[in-house]
Motif scaffolding. Structure first.
Motif, PDB file in Angstrom:
ATOM      1  N   PHE A  55     -70.721 -10.396  29.845  1.00  0.00           N
ATOM      2  CA  PHE A  55     -70.889  -9.698  31.122  1.00  0.00           C
ATOM      3  C   PHE A  55     -70.031 -10.342  32.209  1.00  0.00           C
ATOM      4  O   PHE A  55     -69.380  -9.647  33.003  1.00  0.00           O
ATOM      5  N   GLY A  56     -70.012 -11.670  32.252  1.00  0.00           N
ATOM      6  CA  GLY A  56     -69.245 -12.371  33.276  1.00  0.00           C
ATOM      7  C   GLY A  56     -67.753 -12.107  33.169  1.00  0.00           C
ATOM      8  O   GLY A  56     -67.096 -11.785  34.167  1.00  0.00           O
ATOM      9  N   PHE A  57     -67.201 -12.228  31.956  1.00  0.00           N
ATOM     10  CA  PHE A  57     -65.769 -11.981  31.773  1.00  0.00           C
ATOM     11  C   PHE A  57     -65.414 -10.523  32.074  1.00  0.00           C
ATOM     12  O   PHE A  57     -64.369 -10.235  32.676  1.00  0.00           O
ATOM     13  N   SER A  58     -66.280  -9.599  31.658  1.00  0.00           N
ATOM     14  CA  SER A  58     -66.018  -8.179  31.922  1.00  0.00           C
ATOM     15  C   SER A  58     -66.044  -7.891  33.418  1.00  0.00           C
ATOM     16  O   SER A  58     -65.200  -7.149  33.937  1.00  0.00           O
ATOM     17  N   ALA A  59     -67.009  -8.474  34.112  1.00  0.00           N
ATOM     18  CA  ALA A  59     -67.120  -8.250  35.554  1.00  0.00           C
ATOM     19  C   ALA A  59     -65.904  -8.796  36.293  1.00  0.00           C
ATOM     20  O   ALA A  59     -65.377  -8.159  37.212  1.00  0.00           O
ATOM     21  N   VAL A  60     -65.428  -9.972  35.889  1.00  0.00           N
ATOM     22  CA  VAL A  60     -64.243 -10.560  36.528  1.00  0.00           C
ATOM     23  C   VAL A  60     -63.011  -9.691  36.279  1.00  0.00           C
ATOM     24  O   VAL A  60     -62.216  -9.430  37.192  1.00  0.00           O
ATOM     25  N   TYR A  61     -62.856  -9.207  35.049  1.00  0.00           N
ATOM     26  CA  TYR A  61     -61.699  -8.373  34.711  1.00  0.00           C
ATOM     27  C   TYR A  61     -61.705  -7.075  35.522  1.00  0.00           C
ATOM     28  O   TYR A  61     -60.679  -6.686  36.108  1.00  0.00           O
ATOM     29  N   ILE A  62     -62.845  -6.406  35.562  1.00  0.00           N
ATOM     30  CA  ILE A  62     -62.931  -5.132  36.290  1.00  0.00           C
ATOM     31  C   ILE A  62     -62.713  -5.345  37.782  1.00  0.00           C
ATOM     32  O   ILE A  62     -62.021  -4.563  38.449  1.00  0.00           O
ATOM     33  N   THR A  63     -63.281  -6.421  38.315  1.00  0.00           N
ATOM     34  CA  THR A  63     -63.121  -6.702  39.745  1.00  0.00           C
ATOM     35  C   THR A  63     -61.662  -6.955  40.102  1.00  0.00           C
ATOM     36  O   THR A  63     -61.138  -6.398  41.081  1.00  0.00           O
ATOM     37  N   GLU A  64     -60.989  -7.789  39.323  1.00  0.00           N
ATOM     38  CA  GLU A  64     -59.583  -8.081  39.601  1.00  0.00           C
ATOM     39  C   GLU A  64     -58.713  -6.839  39.438  1.00  0.00           C
ATOM     40  O   GLU A  64     -57.750  -6.626  40.189  1.00  0.00           O
ATOM     41  N   LYS A  65     -59.059  -5.996  38.488  1.00  0.00           N
ATOM     42  CA  LYS A  65     -58.311  -4.755  38.285  1.00  0.00           C
ATOM     43  C   LYS A  65     -58.437  -3.848  39.500  1.00  0.00           C
ATOM     44  O   LYS A  65     -57.434  -3.318  40.007  1.00  0.00           O
ATOM     45  N   TYR A  66     -59.650  -3.667  39.991  1.00  0.00           N
ATOM     46  CA  TYR A  66     -59.852  -2.810  41.157  1.00  0.00           C
ATOM     47  C   TYR A  66     -59.187  -3.395  42.397  1.00  0.00           C
ATOM     48  O   TYR A  66     -58.653  -2.659  43.236  1.00  0.00           O
ATOM     49  N   LYS A  67     -59.212  -4.705  42.529  1.00  0.00           N
ATOM     50  CA  LYS A  67     -58.559  -5.330  43.680  1.00  0.00           C
ATOM     51  C   LYS A  67     -57.055  -5.086  43.654  1.00  0.00           C
ATOM     52  O   LYS A  67     -56.451  -4.756  44.681  1.00  0.00           O
ATOM     53  N   ARG A  68     -56.436  -5.224  42.487  1.00  0.00           N
ATOM     54  CA  ARG A  68     -54.994  -4.989  42.379  1.00  0.00           C
ATOM     55  C   ARG A  68     -54.650  -3.529  42.638  1.00  0.00           C
ATOM     56  O   ARG A  68     -53.693  -3.215  43.350  1.00  0.00           O
ATOM     57  N   ARG A  69     -55.433  -2.634  42.046  1.00  0.00           N
ATOM     58  CA  ARG A  69     -55.133  -1.207  42.197  1.00  0.00           C
ATOM     59  C   ARG A  69     -55.278  -0.750  43.647  1.00  0.00           C
ATOM     60  O   ARG A  69     -54.413  -0.056  44.190  1.00  0.00           O
ATOM     61  N   HIS A  70     -56.369  -1.116  44.281  1.00  0.00           N
ATOM     62  CA  HIS A  70     -56.584  -0.659  45.656  1.00  0.00           C
ATOM     63  C   HIS A  70     -55.630  -1.355  46.631  1.00  0.00           C
ATOM     64  O   HIS A  70     -55.230  -0.763  47.639  1.00  0.00           O
ATOM     65  N   SER A  71     -55.260  -2.591  46.354  1.00  0.00           N
ATOM     66  CA  SER A  71     -54.298  -3.278  47.222  1.00  0.00           C
ATOM     67  C   SER A  71     -52.959  -2.557  47.231  1.00  0.00           C
ATOM     68  O   SER A  71     -52.263  -2.522  48.249  1.00  0.00           O
ATOM     69  N   LYS A  72     -52.599  -1.964  46.111  1.00  0.00           N
ATOM     70  CA  LYS A  72     -51.296  -1.314  45.997  1.00  0.00           C
ATOM     71  C   LYS A  72     -51.331   0.163  46.361  1.00  0.00           C
ATOM     72  O   LYS A  72     -50.416   0.664  47.032  1.00  0.00           O
ATOM     73  N   TYR A  73     -52.375   0.874  45.946  1.00  0.00           N
ATOM     74  CA  TYR A  73     -52.366   2.330  46.058  1.00  0.00           C
ATOM     75  C   TYR A  73     -53.271   2.893  47.156  1.00  0.00           C
ATOM     76  O   TYR A  73     -53.195   4.085  47.450  1.00  0.00           O
ATOM     77  N   THR A  74     -54.123   2.079  47.744  1.00  0.00           N
ATOM     78  CA  THR A  74     -54.983   2.560  48.823  1.00  0.00           C
ATOM     79  C   THR A  74     -54.475   1.995  50.142  1.00  0.00           C
ATOM     80  O   THR A  74     -54.477   0.780  50.345  1.00  0.00           O
ATOM     81  N   TYR A  75     -54.028   2.886  51.025  1.00  0.00           N
ATOM     82  CA  TYR A  75     -53.451   2.441  52.288  1.00  0.00           C
ATOM     83  C   TYR A  75     -53.475   3.577  53.304  1.00  0.00           C
ATOM     84  O   TYR A  75     -53.748   4.737  52.979  1.00  0.00           O
ATOM     85  N   PHE A  76     -53.179   3.226  54.544  1.00  0.00           N
ATOM     86  CA  PHE A  76     -53.053   4.191  55.638  1.00  0.00           C
ATOM     87  C   PHE A  76     -51.699   3.962  56.282  1.00  0.00           C
ATOM     88  O   PHE A  76     -51.371   2.843  56.672  1.00  0.00           O
ATOM     89  N   ASP A  77     -50.908   5.030  56.396  1.00  0.00           N
ATOM     90  CA  ASP A  77     -49.530   4.918  56.868  1.00  0.00           C
ATOM     91  C   ASP A  77     -49.303   5.890  58.029  1.00  0.00           C
ATOM     92  O   ASP A  77     -49.611   7.082  57.912  1.00  0.00           O
ATOM     93  N   PHE A  78     -48.754   5.373  59.138  1.00  0.00           N
ATOM     94  CA  PHE A  78     -48.461   6.204  60.306  1.00  0.00           C
ATOM     95  C   PHE A  78     -46.960   6.464  60.408  1.00  0.00           C
ATOM     96  O   PHE A  78     -46.149   5.594  60.083  1.00  0.00           O
ATOM     97  N   PHE A  79     -46.600   7.651  60.868  1.00  0.00           N
ATOM     98  CA  PHE A  79     -45.216   7.975  61.179  1.00  0.00           C
ATOM     99  C   PHE A  79     -45.206   8.886  62.403  1.00  0.00           C
ATOM    100  O   PHE A  79     -46.275   9.301  62.874  1.00  0.00           O
TER     101      PHE A  79
END
Length: 242
Positions: free
Chosen positions: A64-88
């Motif tokens: 459970f611990g290893f799975s939770a760490v893997y999923i958490t790091e995956k979501y952090k990487r994905r949202h850091s790159k693909y979730t954003y707000f951009d003004f123009f």
């Protein structure tokens, strides 16, 4: 004024800590219970069952611990790159990670992308007491749900949004009357401030005049003659006699 906001991903770390603490407490409680019963029933056949139970719970806790760490790091990487707000200059983009899948052995990222033009924006609201992490937009909003590599865009010289895939400029989107950005950027006070700032800039932008060639072409005025002899009024006339 800030014009680009990355997703706030520390909430996943906080959730991971809470889950790990809960899992550790559960495993510890089971191990303590089994240990007490082993001491009380030492020499009995039930001891082997209790030892196996302890080993099984420790193993499950580690999985459970290893799975939770893997999923958490995956979501952090994905949202850091693909979730954003951009003004123009004439609008804003809200992009959100929406999952992934594998096709022909290649991993594909899905995104939801919302285009909010200032021209059709009616209101921006935020409730600092009941929902300080949410921001609500009302107006003409385009919603796209595509693979991430199809949602590339650029801003032209007039400040308009242009998708790299031309068909996205005219179709393949859904029109929404409102949009609620929920708990993606932490406290949205700064985001709301940026929205109002760039919206005010858009409203105060002077209207661009239509192109008129006469504004860029100079016409040489004809010299007005004042005598009966045109040569006397000519700019190149030289009054030198021999």
């Amino acid at each position: 004024m800030k014009y680009f906001f990355h997703a706030e991903v520390e909430k996943y770390t906080r959730r991971l800590k809470h889950m790990m603490l809960l899992a550790a407490m559960s495993v510890f409680a089971v191990c303590a219970f089994c240990t007490i019963n082993i001491v009380l029933n030492f020499g009995s056949e039930i001891v082997y069952l209790l030892l196996a139970l302890i080993g099984g719970f420790v193993f499950l806790g580690m999985v459970f611990g290893f799975s939770a760490v893997y999923i958490t790091e995956k979501y952090k990487r994905r949202h850091s790159k693909y979730t954003y707000f951009d003004f123009f200059p004439k609008g804003m983009i809200f992009s959100e990670y929406a999952g992934e899948f594998t096709r022909y052995g290649e991993k594909k990222i899905l995104r939801r992308l919302y285009y909010i033009p200032f021209e059709g924006l009616i209101s921006v609201t935020r409730d600092p007491k009941t929902a300080p992490h949410n921001l609500t937009f009302t107006g003409e909003i385009r919603a796209y749900f595509q693979e991430s590599d199809r949602l590339g865009y650029h801003i032209d010289e007039d400040g308009n949004l242009e998708f790299d895939s031309a068909e996205l400029n005219i179709r393949l989107y859904e029109e929404l009357p409102s949009l609620v950005v929920r708990d993606r950027f932490g406290n949205t006070k700064r985001l709301e401030k940026s929205v109002n700032f760039y919206l005010e800039q858009y409203k105060n932008t002077p209207e661009k005049k239509p192109f008129n060639i006469s504004d860029y072409v100079s016409v040489r005025k004809r010299v007005k003659l004042h005598t009966s002899n045109a040569a006397l009024e000519s700019p190149s006339y030289s009054r030198k006699w021999k």
